[in-house]
Write a protein that holds these residues in place. Structure first.
Motif, PDB file in Angstrom:
ATOM      1  N   SER A 214       8.384  89.893  10.505  1.00 33.50           N
ATOM      2  CA  SER A 214       8.731  90.722  11.663  1.00 33.50           C
ATOM      3  C   SER A 214       7.583  91.674  11.963  1.00 33.50           C
ATOM      4  N   ASN A 215       6.647  91.748  11.046  1.00 32.87           N
ATOM      5  CA  ASN A 215       5.458  92.576  11.258  1.00 32.87           C
ATOM      6  C   ASN A 215       4.410  91.755  12.015  1.00 32.87           C
ATOM      7  N   PRO A 216       4.116  92.138  13.256  1.00 29.70           N
ATOM      8  CA  PRO A 216       3.198  91.321  14.056  1.00 29.70           C
ATOM      9  C   PRO A 216       1.840  91.133  13.384  1.00 29.70           C
ATOM     10  N   ILE A 217       1.431  92.150  12.619  1.00 30.35           N
ATOM     11  CA  ILE A 217       0.119  92.041  11.963  1.00 30.35           C
ATOM     12  C   ILE A 217       0.148  90.933  10.905  1.00 30.35           C
ATOM     13  N   THR A 218       1.210  90.907  10.116  1.00 28.39           N
ATOM     14  CA  THR A 218       1.318  89.863   9.097  1.00 28.39           C
ATOM     15  C   THR A 218       1.396  88.480   9.741  1.00 28.39           C
ATOM     16  N   ASP A 220       0.398  87.501  12.749  1.00 29.77           N
ATOM     17  CA  ASP A 220      -0.876  87.142  13.383  1.00 29.77           C
ATOM     18  C   ASP A 220      -1.930  86.775  12.338  1.00 29.77           C
ATOM     19  N   ASP A 230       4.003  88.229  19.425  1.00 26.00           N
ATOM     20  CA  ASP A 230       4.740  88.529  20.656  1.00 26.00           C
ATOM     21  C   ASP A 230       4.947  87.273  21.496  1.00 26.00           C
ATOM     22  N   ILE A 233       7.667  85.056  19.865  1.00 24.09           N
ATOM     23  CA  ILE A 233       9.020  85.595  20.063  1.00 24.09           C
ATOM     24  C   ILE A 233       9.448  85.422  21.533  1.00 24.09           C
ATOM     25  N   SER A 262      12.912  91.935   5.467  1.00 24.47           N
ATOM     26  CA  SER A 262      12.802  92.561   6.801  1.00 24.47           C
ATOM     27  C   SER A 262      12.891  91.502   7.898  1.00 24.47           C
ATOM     28  N   LYS A 265      16.451  90.497   8.414  1.00 23.76           N
ATOM     29  CA  LYS A 265      17.161  91.525   9.188  1.00 23.76           C
ATOM     30  C   LYS A 265      16.760  91.469  10.666  1.00 23.76           C
ATOM     31  N   TYR A 266      15.493  91.238  10.898  1.00 24.53           N
ATOM     32  CA  TYR A 266      14.999  91.157  12.273  1.00 24.53           C
ATOM     33  C   TYR A 266      15.644  89.979  13.004  1.00 24.53           C
ATOM     34  N   ARG A 269      19.339  90.702  13.822  1.00 26.02           N
ATOM     35  CA  ARG A 269      19.547  91.705  14.860  1.00 26.02           C
ATOM     36  C   ARG A 269      18.967  91.298  16.217  1.00 26.02           C
ATOM     37  N   ASN A 270      17.942  90.459  16.208  1.00 24.57           N
ATOM     38  CA  ASN A 270      17.249  90.179  17.465  1.00 24.57           C
ATOM     39  C   ASN A 270      17.271  88.729  17.915  1.00 24.57           C
ATOM     40  N   LEU A 271      17.405  87.827  16.970  1.00 26.35           N
ATOM     41  CA  LEU A 271      17.319  86.405  17.308  1.00 26.35           C
ATOM     42  C   LEU A 271      18.511  85.660  16.726  1.00 26.35           C
TER      43      LEU A 271
END
Lengths: 388, 482
Positions: A214-218, A220, A230, A233, A262, A265-266, A269-271
């Protein structure tokens, strides 16, 4: 590990430069059907009528008015309805479909806009567009009652509209065949592209998209492409807006494991509307071998993290499967999500497994793992009746 | 093979982030709580909170990731929150577009029990005065099926509905007859089960009618709460539960508990009674302040602090039961946890926003009057018809889009109601116009002195505190939202 491509030999000049065949051992196949078939000679004698024939007996390579192809015994697994391609210039064959495999995939391209740390199929910047034409042709050779088929890469969406045309042909000829496409999903953030796919109305289509954190840096970093998170998603959101079946795939390794809870959980909650989440053990092949020290984590060491992630996804009723790990390396509470999954042509067991009472429920190992590294905690299950 | 980039190269030079809308408040003396428009919440130590709002939180902090995943900001690496938030808000309010799903038919006010806290029932043999007749029932049904909701649930209430089972049968058969094809229809009878018998259960079984009954706790509490001739309400209820389960299936029978002054010190025993009877959960309900309950002064004896202790003690007990391997849940907490941990909305009318009055529930009274909620018709029995929407003789549009109803919904909407709009727990709460009208004679209400408000905030904080303190509880609560 099964050999899916290799050299062949022949004696006479061949009637073709490149040709696709369906394998048959039906001695009495009506002559009208011979054209697209190659006869599989299991014994020593050749078939009197077939124009195209396979043999494992080198003695059959002699003067003949037929196209006689000799293959090494590595290919003895071939059976009826398998599909292969012969190229007379390179004298190579590639097996594109095996009826005995529960999961047939074909590679559409080696090109990719990602460069994943653990890629099992390292991308090459070459023109291999003949592969998608081959896939179009292959559909005509596949059995009408095929249960499932997969398209992989590289990144299949790099073909743009050609991929849409291919999916459409699958829908027309094989409407009941579950069709999985492995893609990074970024192309689908273009609404017109998603819409073109949706308009096919393939009832059994599934788009499998990797999300590594869920961490965009990880994320990417894992796919080695800035801005990938992004776009992926957003691609998933567009696909789900159009009610297209989407699977999220997560490869488990030491870069993704710290973020796994995480991520779970993401997702819930989001997908939460995704159709399936696949949590997949690492295959020690391709780039993973180059990045082994960076990526390797013993599945035994992350089994509690895996349990927690799975339990979160289960609590929200997101269908979740655990693939590729060995049954003795996951916790009891994860077992109902465990799937025996490793493709049969690259699946093996080790000595310890021979003592195990659960070997039939276990997916075993990738051949690559047996060669290059696996957990130190592989332990046979004992017969429970013998325990007090 | 090309070289791989290091992770550091994916961190952007400019690490500044832009805050998205959120509310915050003190959680305790060292901690702030933040929540946003979709109910994602985060506890932050006061110093971290200072850093965060001053744009000094760095992305190597794990709280940075938590806040980002919950859409408290966008940064140079991701702005996908702006795509996700609207989807989640749409999901949360999706049920509004369904309109009224629950239709309560008060088929008789008569009851053979004489419970002191009961708001409505009558000890009377006069069928003509207190029973619903076929004419009113049929007119009510015609209104029911004008609701746009795909799912229609008809609940039979009383008094004791089994005293007028003939009209229950009439309504069930008529509803099935006139139901439009595209609608899903279900039935439930709210009954004390004293009058249940094989014949009634045969009918229920044939038409998949569910049973909702009352079980207040151990025999002495239940029988004290629910006096009837023979003083055998408890025995009748347990007998009835078992008989109903045998006919309809185990999960077709549910039980509700009414909390009274006598219940307050005995929550464990009450829960034990539910476990003993193999229920999978309990609803530790606050006592409603309406109708006779206020008049009999049982409400004033029963301050919200005492209920809160009862609730907390009960919840702690339930958590311990689960630790000991007994799977059991608490329904009030479950409703709130759904709001905290998902974007789904629960159909629990008392915690809806906008209020569920009329648009989630409608009550067709025995006398043909229509009320905006069950509490609204109870209030009417004490002589105040404020929440009456009309009668079964009226047109559907006049009833359900009346100025009066829309005004109540609009005025009490918590996103604009004074203090609610700024409350960090607003997403978990609801508008309860009937409560505030009944207790403060004002549909919006004065929140600092509202027991509804004070009680709910304490419950929200307690749930968050428990989850924050214990991984076990966090996992358990998550399993309740399934």
């Amino acid at each position: 590990m099964l050999k899916l491509s290799g050299n062949f030999e022949h004696f006479n000049e061949l009637d073709f430069s490149r040709k696709m065949f369906k394998v048959t051992s039906n001695y009495h196949l009506p002559k009208v059907l011979h054209q697209d078939c190659i006869f599989l000679n299991k014994g020593n004698d050749l078939h009197p009528n077939f124009d195209f024939q396979l043999t494992f007996n080198k003695k059959n390579l002699k003067q003949s008015n037929k196209n006689i192809i000799f293959l090494e015994t590595d290919f003895k697994y071939l059976s009826d309805d398998d599909v292969l391609v012969l190229d007379s210039k390179t004298k190579r064959t590639r097996v594109l479909y095996r009826t005995n495999s529960p999961n047939n995939y074909i590679l559409l391209t080696e090109r990719c806009n990602h460069y994943c740390l653990m890629c099992s199929q390292p991308p090459k910047n070459i023109d291999d567009s003949f592969l998608i034409n081959e896939a179009m042709e292959l559909i005509d050779y596949l059995p009408r009652n095929l249960s499932n088929f997969g398209l992989t890469g590289g990144e299949p969406t790099l073909y743009g509209d050609q991929l849409i045309t291919l999916v459409n042909k699958f829908k027309v000829f094989l409407p009941d065949t579950q069709l999985d496409i492995l893609t990074n999903g970024r192309a689908f953030l273009n609404q017109n592209y998603s819409l073109a796919l949706a308009k096919i109305k393939h009832r059994k289509l599934r788009i499998a998209v990797p999300v590594y954190s869920s961490n965009p840096i990880t994320h990417d970093y894992v796919v080695q492409s800035e801005g990938a998170f992004d776009e992926t998603i957003k691609g998933i959101l567009e696909l789900k807006k159009l009610n297209i079946n989407v699977e999220i795939r997560v490869v488990l390794h030491s870069v993704t494991i710290p973020d796994l809870v995480s991520l779970a959980k993401y997702i819930v909650r989001n997908l939460r509307f995704v159709d399936h989440v696949a949590l997949m053990g690492l295959e020690i092949t391709g780039f993973t071998r180059a990045n082994f020290d960076l990526l390797w984590i013993d599945p035994w060491d992350y089994k509690d993290i895996l349990s927690e992630a799975v339990s979160i996804l289960n609590d929200y009723n997101v269908p979740t499967s655990v693939y590729n790990n060995q049954l003795c390396l996951i916790n009891e509470d994860t077992k109902s999500n465990y799937q025996k999954s490793i493709s049969d042509w690259k699946n093996e067991y080790i000595d310890e497994c021979k003592k195990c009472t659960k070997i039939l429920e276990c997916g075993g190992f990738f051949s690559s793992a047996v060669q290059h590294g696996y957990s130190n905690h592989i332990k046979a299950f004992k017969n429970e009746a013998n325990q007090i | 093979m090309a070289k791989f980039l290091n992770k550091e190269e994916f961190y952007k030079d400019n690490q500044k982030y832009s805050l998205l809308p959120f509310k915050f408040s003190d959680f305790d003396k060292d901690t702030k709580i933040l929540s946003n428009m979709i109910g994602e919440f985060q506890l932050l130590p006061n110093s971290t909170f200072e850093d965060f709002v001053n744009n000094n939180l760095t992305n190597d902090n794990s709280l940075y990731s938590d806040l980002r995943d919950k859409h408290f900001f966008t940064d140079t690496n991701t702005s996908v929150a702006l795509d996700l938030l609207p989807i989640k808000i749409r999901t949360k309010y999706q049920m509004l577009s369904n309109f009224t799903a629950l239709h309560i038919f008060v088929v008789s006010l008569r009851c053979e029990h004489s419970c002191p806290y009961c708001q409505v029932s009558r000890q009377s043999q006069d069928k003509n005065t207190f029973d619903m007749d076929e004419d009113k029932a049929e007119k009510a049904l015609n209104l029911v099926f004008q609701s746009p909701s795909e799912n229609i649930k008809i609940e039979f209430q009383g008094g004791e509905p089994l005293l007028n089972f003939e009209i229950v049968k009439f309504i069930v058969l008529k509803a099935i007859e006139i139901k439009p094809n595209e609608k899903n229809l279900s039935f439930v009878i709210a009954t004390n089960l004293a009058l249940i018998n094989n014949e009634i259960l045969e009918f229920c079984s044939k038409y998949n009618i569910l049973i909702s009954t009352s079980l207040d706790g151990p025999k002495d509490i239940h029988n004290k709460n629910r006096p009837r001739k023979g003083n055998n309400s408890y025995e009748k209820t347990i007998e009835g539960i078992n008989l109903s389960r045998a006919y309809l299936g185990f999960d077709s029978v549910s039980a509700l508990m009414t909390t009274t002054y006598d219940s307050l010190p005995r929550v464990e025993e009450i829960i034990d009674e539910y476990i003993k009877n193999k229920f999978s959960g309990i609803f530790l309900r606050p006592l409603s302040p309406h109708g006779f309950a206020i008049k009999t002064k049982s409400y004033s004896k029963y301050r919200f602090n005492e209920w809160l202790d009862f609730y907390k003690k009960g919840l702690d007990y339930i958590i311990n039961l689960n630790k000991n391997g007994i799977e059991f849940f608490e329904h009030f907490s479950q409703v709130i946890l759904k709001k905290m941990l998902t974007s789904d909305s629960d159909g629990y009318v008392d915690l809806m926003n906008p209020s569920g009055l009329g648009i989630a529930v409608a009550v067709y009274n025995y006398d043909g009057k229509i009320y905006a909620s069950d509490e609204g018709r109870m209030l009417a029995e004490t002589g105040d018809d404020y929440f009456c929407l009309g009668s079964v003789e009226d047109e559907y549009s006049d009833i359900f889009t009346s100025e009066k109803l829309l005004n109540v919904l609009d005025t009490t909407f918590t996103k604009s109601a004074p203090l609610c709009a700024d409350c960090v727990y607003e997403e978990y709460c609801g508008a309860d116009p009937v409560f505030h009208y009944a207790t403060q004679k004002d549909i919006v209400g004065h929140k600092p002195t509202s027991e509804f408000c004070n009680r709910n905030i304490e419950v929200f904080k307690y749930l968050i505190k428990l989850m924050n303190e214990s991984k076990y509880v966090e996992n358990l609560f998550r399993s309740w939202v399934r």
